[in-house]
Design a protein around this motif. Structure first.
Motif, short mmCIF file in Angstrom:
data_model
loop_
_atom_site.label_atom_id
_atom_site.label_comp_id
_atom_site.label_asym_id
_atom_site.label_seq_id
_atom_site.Cartn_x
_atom_site.Cartn_y
_atom_site.Cartn_z
N PRO A 139 0.52 -1.41 0.33
CA PRO A 139 0.05 0.25 0.00
C PRO A 139 1.21 1.25 0.15
O PRO A 139 2.08 1.23 0.46
N ASN A 140 0.44 2.11 -0.60
CA ASN A 140 1.01 3.37 -0.43
C ASN A 140 1.65 3.43 -1.13
O ASN A 140 2.97 4.48 -0.41
N GLN A 141 2.61 3.29 -2.11
CA GLN A 141 4.22 3.86 -3.02
C GLN A 141 3.77 4.44 -3.60
O GLN A 141 2.57 5.13 -3.84
N ARG A 142 4.81 5.43 -3.54
CA ARG A 142 5.39 6.66 -3.79
C ARG A 142 5.43 6.96 -4.88
O ARG A 142 4.63 7.68 -5.50
N SER A 143 5.24 5.70 -5.80
CA SER A 143 5.38 5.58 -7.13
C SER A 143 3.76 6.03 -8.07
O SER A 143 4.05 6.00 -8.92
N ARG B 110 0.73 -12.16 -1.31
CA ARG B 110 0.52 -11.35 -1.39
C ARG B 110 -0.29 -10.49 -0.54
O ARG B 110 0.27 -8.75 -0.03
N THR B 111 -0.78 -10.91 0.48
CA THR B 111 -1.54 -10.49 1.09
C THR B 111 -1.00 -10.04 2.60
O THR B 111 -1.06 -9.03 2.94
N LEU B 112 -0.09 -11.14 2.25
CA LEU B 112 1.12 -10.67 3.36
C LEU B 112 2.29 -9.25 3.15
O LEU B 112 2.18 -8.87 4.26
N MET B 113 2.47 -8.99 1.88
CA MET B 113 2.48 -7.66 1.29
C MET B 113 2.34 -6.72 1.91
O MET B 113 3.01 -5.59 2.35
N MET B 114 0.85 -7.04 2.46
CA MET B 114 0.35 -5.50 2.32
C MET B 114 0.73 -5.56 4.14
O MET B 114 -0.11 -4.31 4.82
N ARG B 115 1.22 -5.85 4.90
CA ARG B 115 1.35 -6.24 6.49
C ARG B 115 0.30 -6.31 7.07
O ARG B 115 -0.32 -4.88 7.52
#
Lengths: 278, 295, 337
Positions: free
Chosen positions: A131-135, A191-196
């Motif tokens: 989430p909230n990637q600067r890009s 993928r869900t874990l990447m979202m912490r």
């Protein structure tokens, strides 16, 4: 196996927010569902369900097909709206929030049939979820690569690390559409874990996985719980539920008919009846 | 008041043609679940075939029947030869709509390649002018009205009183279930496409009879009020399409009479857009067959 | 200026404006997954906007045409306004797809919007001069001699394409392209990840619409006229064919497809000998070939000639061992076809 080791590399050693929730809010539930109802025409798929989930626990939901488990999960995640009832997440009423707003606050779900982005590679499936990637901000679009490259590289590292933990390192650049069923499910969970997430809602994660992967996934859930993640899990595989869930809800005919530890529930008459009749 | 009654008369006459077209469009969609944009071009094809057959000296009502049959066959061929194989290959819905639009353009410009881009007229077939109920209609319009009525009643009997009709309705509401009950859904699909084509062809020729002249854009212009009628009645529902056709026809003619003839289509379009945005399942769409439209 | 030279100029301007439009539509369809069958409407919106903002009041030129607004703004301002209106119309079209209705139904809605827009504009003469359309739309280089002015126009269109390409790459490549493709593949899963599908989709529609608006403005200023006949719904199909043949989601593929379909094919048929007495045959042949090509590609090779490319990521452990020269691009190695 540690997920937070890699988290901390990125977040600069700050303890993850999930752990904070577990540490500071113990006693107040992370999820509180009150009198949840979903009505389709004359049928009440979910009929007045209420429960609470304490942070840092793994709660299992079991029950026969058609008991309303997935429907309840669907409403908690915001994918469908309830006919009536109230959903509180982290002490906040989220009953009428759209799914993506809940996801941003850390309430994240997986789907019963694994949903991956077929046109992307496996690792891109993980990267895109952060989430909230600067890009993706207007500034990122305007300033270009310089502005977000460092963050992106750190995300790629984290994604690779996670894929290697799941034993899928060499599949990282494979198109997701070419992956097997088990690999797709693994990609979805990664993928869900990447979202912490703070609270993970998982719908039958073990379905279609081989025993080796099932055990691996069980270990991963336990490890995540130790790090402060809360999990609500629908599962048909009772062995798994017994091994990892501290508390189990039994649903039948849209209601919660029993609640407690798995070992105790196995002996209860109404639970056996629900399974035999349902 | 007189103007209103007369406009309603015209509306009923043009609504009958629209209803024919809309019923064909909706019947096929209800059973095969494919939105067939080629439909408009098939109507144009029917109108041009009609001009050719009339040129051979055939009776106009025989031409209408023949046109219906030929377009029915073309419609089945379109499904068997193009759409079904593509669906089996897993083409996405957006891809499928691009295919039916493309096929429509191919048919439309084939007509141009063969018959040229100029306008065509059937000549004066309208016959004597009849007056009743305050309406002024030509004999041709009245015959088309009767033909449309007969076809609708025929379809009603087919759908409700015969084994085939029951099988069609079963397929429409749940294809998988119908197949597992032993209904040959592929054959039902063929029949639906054929009937749809027949209605399409007859509507095309009926339209060509009632307008002064037409060119290769006939179908793409009339497709809008037809879709409007189908959507108004709830896509996939033949009875809804009949009512929808009449409503669109009457509203268009009344607004043309009171406002401006150039807005005739615009009003139908506005109705369509509002319906699509507010109630995409149509006025009468409440049962499961139309709910399929909602993702 | 010779006839051949002028023909080349015309082709280059068509190629440039078609490229801008094809990139815009590719962002909406190839990358974001919405087959905007009303795309020609945003092009028309751009063309009309440019026209009414640069023609001056409709009482001028003897008042033979009627239209709204009627300002005389500088070229650049009018083009930017065309982009803005294109974006706005793109968003309005995009809103129809936000309701949870089936894709084919959405496609039908957009087709209807396309047909409806032509009918409405054609029916109302006071709005944009109806069926006759607008003419005498000013060309920014009209003060130069035709030879210089035409090539200056080509140079300007080329510049717009270069800028357009780099702007478009920000959306189709990199992280934004990744997020939009994820939405294309599964919008529910993207929402479950915390993305607002509405925002992503409307952004894609706005950017795609702005590209269409600029394309229409540049085309109208060059031709000098614009009428409902110029934007029939079939024109969208020509762009879609270019995208499908070239390769959906692949910028270079789409560009090549545009060159082959919109320029080579549609021009080549003009050189066919007149085998029949009636006019319009060559144009008809062009559309027939276009339709057949679209169907053939969707059947045989739906990914197009150049399929979508994805970046290749090396694992962190591997970078130390990897070949020199990679450091400049970080861990993203050359895309693998």
């Amino acid at each position: 196996m540690s997920f937070h080791a890699s988290h901390d590399e990125v977040s600069g050693g700050v303890t993850s927010s999930a752990t904070q929730v577990a540490a500071t809010n113990f006693g107040s539930p992370i999820l509180k569902v009150t009198d949840l109802v979903k009505q389709y025409g004359g049928v009440r798929a979910v009929d007045g369900v209420s429960f609470e989930v304490q942070p840092g626990t793994i709660v299992g939901i079991i029950g026969p097909n058609g008991a309303g488990k997935s429907t309840a999960l669907t409403m908690i995640s915001g994918f469908a709206s309830p006919t009536s009832g109230r959903i509180e997440f982290g002490g906040q009423d989220v009953t009428h929030q759209p799914m993506h707003m809940r996801a941003r606050q850390g309430l994240v779900r997986t789907f019963q049939i694994a949903r991956v982005f077929d046109g992307l590679t496996a690792i891109e499936n993980l990267i895109v979820a952060v989430p909230n990637q600067r890009s993706l901000t207007p500034m990122g679009l305007l300033a270009g690569r310089r502005y977000w490259k460092q963050e992106e590289d750190a995300i790629v590292d984290r994604a690779y690390h996670l894929m290697e933990t799941f034993g899928m390192g060499e599949k990282a650049n494979e198109r997701a559409r070419n992956l097997s069923g088990g690999q797709r499910r693994a990609v979805e969970i990664m993928r869900t874990l990447m979202m912490r997430p703070k609270l993970l809602l998982v719908d039958e994660p073990m379905a279609g996985l081989n025993p080796r992967l099932t055990h691996q996934l069980e270990d991963i859930f336990l490890e995540l719980r130790a790090q402060g993640l809360t999990v609500v899990l629908i599962e048909h595989e009772l062995g798994t539920v017994e091994r990892i869930c501290s508390e189990v809800l039994v649903m039948a005919w849209g209601k919660i008919i029993a609640q407690g530890g798995m070992a105790e529930l196995r002996t209860r008459r109404e639970v056996q009846d629900a399974y035999v009749i349902g | 008041m007189h103007l209103l009654i007369e406009a309603i008369g015209f509306g009923v006459a043009s609504g009958a043609v629209l209803a024919l077209g809309a019923v064909g469009f909706t019947l096929q969609f209800g059973i095969s679940n494919v939105l067939n944009i080629t439909y408009g071009s098939l109507m144009t094809l029917a109108a041009f075939l009609g001009a050719f057959l009339l040129g051979l000296g055939l009776n106009v009502w025989l031409v209408m029947a023949l046109g219906g049959l030929l377009i029915g066959v073309a419609s089945v061929a379109l499904n068997r030869g193009l759409l079904s194989p593509l669906i089996r290959r897993g083409l996405q819905p957006f891809g499928l709509i691009i295919v039916t639009v493309s096929a429509g353009i191919v048919v439309q410009y084939m007509i141009v390649a063969v018959a040229g881009p100029s306008t065509v007229a059937y000549g004066n077939l309208s016959g004597a002018t009849l007056h009743f109920l305050g309406w002024t209609l030509t004999t041709a319009q009245v015959v088309i009205l009767v033909v449309a009525l007969v076809l609708m009643v025929g379809l009603h009997i087919l759908l409700t009183r015969t084994q085939l009709g029951r099988a069609m309705r079963a397929t429409s509401s749940n294809r998988t279930l119908a197949r597992s009950c032993g209904i040959a859904t592929t054959r039902i699909g063929d029949i639906a496409w054929f009937l749809s084509g027949t209605f399409c062809g007859m509507a095309g020729i009926a339209l060509a009879i009632t307008v002064e002249s037409f060119d290769f854009t006939l179908g793409s212009v009339v497709l809008i009020p037809i879709i409007a009628a189908a959507v108004l009645g709830g896509v996939g529902q033949p009875y809804g399409a009949m009512v929808g056709g009449l409503v669109v026809g009457i509203v268009s003619q009344v607004s043309a009479a009171y406002w401006s003839p150039s807005y005739e289509n615009v009003v139908a379009l506005a109705m369509l857009i509002v319906m699509l945005l507010v109630r995409p399942r149509g006025l009468f769409g409440a049962n499961s067959s139309s709910r399929k439209l909602l993702a | 200026m010779t006839g051949i030279e002028f023909y080349v100029v015309v082709l280059l301007v068509y190629l440039g404006t078609d490229l801008l439009a094809a990139w815009g539509l590719n962002l909406e369809y190839g990358i974001s997954g919405v087959a905007n069958l009303a795309y020609i409407v945003v092009i028309a919106a751009g063309a009309y906007t440019y026209a009414i903002l640069s023609l001056g009041p409709d009482s001028g030129n003897g008042g033979f045409q009627l239209y709204v607004v009627g300002w005389q703004l500088p070229f650049a301002v009018a083009v930017i306004a065309a982009a803005a209106v294109g974006a706005l119309v793109g968003v309005i079209i995009g809103v129809t797809g936000l309701k949870r209705i089936r894709q084919d139904y959405q496609g039908m809605v957009m087709l209807v919007i396309s047909l409806m827009a032509v009918t409405v504009v054609g029916a109302d003469t006071g709005f944009l001069n109806g069926q006759a359309g607008l003419s005498l739309i000013p060309n920014p280089f009209s003060s130069l001699s035709p030879a210089v002015g035409d090539w200056a126009y080509v140079a300007m269109v080329a510049l717009a394409c270069v800028i357009g390409f780099f702007v478009m790459r920000r959306f189709t490549g990199g992280p934004m392209g990744r997020a939009l493709r994820a939405m294309r593949d599964d919008e529910h899963a993207v929402a479950a990840m915390g993305f607002s599908v509405i925002r992503l989709r409307l952004m894609s529609q706005a950017v795609g619409g702005a590209f269409g608006g600029v394309s229409g403005a540049l085309l109208a200023a060059f031709i000098g006229g614009w009428s409902p006949g110029a934007w029939a719904y079939v024109e969208t199909l020509a762009l879609l064919t270019a995208i499908i043949v070239g390769g959906m989601g692949n910028d270079m593929g789409v560009s090549l497809g545009t060159f082959v379909i919109a320029v080579l094919l549609l021009q080549a048929v003009q050189f066919l000998p007149q085998i029949s007495s009636h006019t319009g045959l060559t144009e008809a042949l062009g559309w027939i070939i276009l339709g057949v090509l679209t169907i053939t590609f969707l059947w045989v090779r739906p990914q197009g000639i150049f399929k979508e490319r994805r970046p290749f990521y090396r694992s962190p452990g591997e970078t130390e061992r990897s070949a020199p020269g990679d450091s400049a691009t970080g861990r993203v190695a050359a895309p693998r076809a």
